[in-house]
Design an enzyme around this catalytic site. Structure first.
Site, short mmCIF file in Angstrom:
data_model
loop_
_atom_site.label_atom_id
_atom_site.label_comp_id
_atom_site.label_asym_id
_atom_site.label_seq_id
_atom_site.Cartn_x
_atom_site.Cartn_y
_atom_site.Cartn_z
N GLU A 25 0.86 -1.18 0.00
CA GLU A 25 0.00 0.00 0.00
C GLU A 25 0.90 1.22 0.00
O GLU A 25 1.75 1.39 0.87
CB GLU A 25 -0.90 0.03 1.23
CG GLU A 25 -1.97 -1.05 1.26
CD GLU A 25 -2.82 -0.95 2.52
OE1 GLU A 25 -2.70 0.05 3.26
OE2 GLU A 25 -3.58 -1.89 2.78
N ASP A 61 -5.80 8.09 10.12
CA ASP A 61 -4.41 7.77 10.41
C ASP A 61 -4.04 8.16 11.83
O ASP A 61 -4.43 9.22 12.33
CB ASP A 61 -3.47 8.51 9.44
CG ASP A 61 -3.61 8.02 8.02
OD1 ASP A 61 -4.02 6.86 7.85
OD2 ASP A 61 -3.31 8.79 7.10
#
EC number: 4.2.1.20
Length: 271
Positions: A59, A70
């Site tokens: 990724e 995140d």
């Protein structure tokens, strides 16, 4: 340019990689790093180190100024990449130039995709040798244009399933998603944790599909990877543990390769 495109096209698709691993009875190690972190040149070597260590799929994060999914480690990585001058055009050039023969998945947020243009973004991603997209802040119900674009250019659109995801939404995700289903092992933002949530096995059992299931958000050791593999996952996704090594800046590539090998070995031992 033609030579570069030939090299890019040799990268396998996500489904091809999972088929290959299934034949060998192996789970997939999916590693996440931020493109351009800490520098463009160093980031290219980081990706190579992960692939050398056994990462089956990578990724490749594209930084966004408001990364709601995140944790702090990856947020700071995004800030470093932005400070290096990362933008969408440079991201695609970076992905195209990577000398790895594993599938690449772009992970970003919908705002930069929308501002760039959905069709243009998907087309350029495909031309750069990217195999799939993960955009965690777009609900499956609102992803019709993105899905159409991905289908037109041969990209997988990968959705997230959390413990709180309803059965109705899971059904929609299984209808519209492809590549693999990203199962969130814990609620909240990404980040390495000391243990893997007990809800992982239950979540795996709720997602009845032939599409591969990969578990992320909290895995950082070979032991945890083995635990997730034993629970029935087709793959494990590791991000923060890799990004933290990059942030620390000492013997980065060697340590990344070592951790990747540990994680892959953990899954192999779980077979």
């Amino acid at each position: 340019m033609k030579t570069e495109l030939k090299a890019v096209l040799k990268r396998p698709k996500i489904s091809e990689k999972f088929d290959e691993l299934r034949e060998k009875k192996e789970g997939a190690l999916i590693g996440y790093v931020m493109a351009g972190d800490p520098t463009f040149e160093a980031s290219s070597e980081v990706v190579k180190a992960l692939a050398k260590g056994g990462a089956d799929i990578i990724e490749l994060g594209f930084p966004f100024s408001d990364p709601v999914a995140d944790g702090p480690t990856i947020q700071v990585a995004g800030q470093r990449a932005l400070a290096e001058g990362m933008d969408i055009e440079r991201y695609f050039a970076f992905a195209r130039a990577l000398e790895v023969d594993v599938p690449l998945v772009c992970m970003t947020y919908y705002n930069p995709v929308f501002r760039y243009g959905v069709e243009k973004f998907v087309e350029n991603a495909a031309e750069a040798g990217i195999s799939g997209l993960i955009i965690p802040d777009i609900p499956v119900e609102e992803a019709a244009d993105l899905k159409t674009g991905c289908d037109a250019h041969g990209l997988d659109l990968i959705f997230l399933v959390a413990p709180t995801t309803t059965e109705a939404r899971i059904r929609k995700i299984l209808q519209r998603g492809s590549g693999f289903i990203y199962l969130v092992s814990r609620l909240g933002v990404t980040g390495a944790r000391d243990d893997v949530a007990g809800s992982t096995k239950e979540l795996l059992s709720r997602v009845n599909t032939d599409i591969p299931k990969a578990v992320g958000f909290g895995i950082s050791t070979g032991e945890q990877a083995a635990e997730v593999r034993k629970a029935g996952a087709d793959g494990v996704i590791v991000g923060s543990a890799f990004v933290r090594i990059i942030e620390e800046g000492t013997d980065v590539n060697e340590r990344l390769e070592t951790l990747a090998r540990e994680l892959k070995s953990g899954m192999l031992e779980a077979n």
